[in-house]
Write a protein that holds these residues in place. Structure first.
Motif, short mmCIF file in Angstrom:
data_model
loop_
_atom_site.label_atom_id
_atom_site.label_comp_id
_atom_site.label_asym_id
_atom_site.label_seq_id
_atom_site.Cartn_x
_atom_site.Cartn_y
_atom_site.Cartn_z
N GLU A 267 3.69 10.11 -9.86
CA GLU A 267 2.99 10.39 -11.12
C GLU A 267 2.41 11.81 -11.12
OE1 GLU A 267 2.92 8.56 -13.85
OE2 GLU A 267 4.06 6.95 -12.91
N LYS A 268 1.91 12.28 -9.99
CA LYS A 268 1.33 13.61 -9.91
C LYS A 268 2.39 14.71 -9.97
CE LYS A 268 -2.91 12.54 -7.58
NZ LYS A 268 -4.01 13.26 -6.99
N ASN A 269 3.60 14.40 -9.59
CA ASN A 269 4.65 15.43 -9.48
C ASN A 269 5.69 15.36 -10.58
OD1 ASN A 269 4.01 16.93 -7.00
ND2 ASN A 269 4.12 14.91 -6.08
N LYS A 270 5.56 14.48 -11.55
CA LYS A 270 6.61 14.43 -12.57
C LYS A 270 6.40 15.44 -13.66
CE LYS A 270 5.18 10.40 -15.21
NZ LYS A 270 5.53 9.26 -15.91
N ILE B 280 1.68 7.02 -6.84
CA ILE B 280 0.67 8.03 -7.17
C ILE B 280 1.27 9.42 -7.00
CG2 ILE B 280 -1.52 9.07 -6.43
CD1 ILE B 280 -2.41 6.15 -5.74
N LEU B 281 1.98 9.65 -5.90
CA LEU B 281 2.62 10.94 -5.68
C LEU B 281 3.65 11.24 -6.76
CD1 LEU B 281 3.16 10.92 -1.82
CD2 LEU B 281 1.65 12.42 -3.13
N LEU C 266 0.81 -1.21 0.00
CA LEU C 266 0.00 0.00 0.00
C LEU C 266 0.85 1.27 0.00
CD1 LEU C 266 -2.84 1.24 0.16
CD2 LEU C 266 -2.63 1.15 2.64
N THR C 267 1.89 1.30 0.78
CA THR C 267 2.77 2.47 0.85
C THR C 267 3.42 2.73 -0.50
OG1 THR C 267 3.18 2.01 3.18
CG2 THR C 267 4.70 3.51 2.08
N LEU C 268 3.86 1.67 -1.15
CA LEU C 268 4.49 1.83 -2.46
C LEU C 268 3.49 2.33 -3.50
CD1 LEU C 268 6.75 -1.35 -2.51
CD2 LEU C 268 7.43 1.02 -2.09
N LYS C 269 2.26 1.88 -3.41
CA LYS C 269 1.22 2.37 -4.32
C LYS C 269 1.02 3.87 -4.14
CE LYS C 269 -1.45 -1.93 -4.42
NZ LYS C 269 -2.71 -2.56 -3.95
N GLY C 270 0.98 4.31 -2.89
CA GLY C 270 0.82 5.73 -2.61
C GLY C 270 1.99 6.54 -3.11
N LEU C 271 3.19 6.04 -2.93
CA LEU C 271 4.38 6.74 -3.43
C LEU C 271 4.36 6.84 -4.95
CD1 LEU C 271 7.13 5.27 -1.10
CD2 LEU C 271 6.28 7.62 -1.14
#
Length: 70
Positions: free
Chosen positions: A67-70, A64-65, A57-62
């Motif tokens: 992808e949003k910040n690239k 997502i973050l 779950l933590t890796l999934k969240g990272l």
């Protein structure tokens, strides 16, 4: 082996106690409990403590973050 067993049993008791106290504090007995990390199965092999078990779950969240910040 005794030390390892003590650590595992101690963490099981700790997890149960913390979850119980949080549910009581917020007066929410049906609160969903989500466990993450590869060792969550060691603490709850029968699925009695956690409602959802997602070891990544933590890796999934990272991701997502990222992808949003690239």
């Amino acid at each position: 082996e005794s030390m390892q067993a003590g650590l595992v049993v101690g963490h099981i008791g700790e997890a149960k106690y913390i979850i119980q106290r949080i549910k009581e504090h917020f007066n929410c007995p049906n609160m969903k409990v989500i466990a993450t990390g590869g060792l969550a199965r060691v603490i709850d092999p029968k699925g009695e403590i956690f409602d959802v078990l997602d070891p990544v779950l933590t890796l999934k969240g990272l991701r997502i973050l990222y992808e949003k910040n690239k």
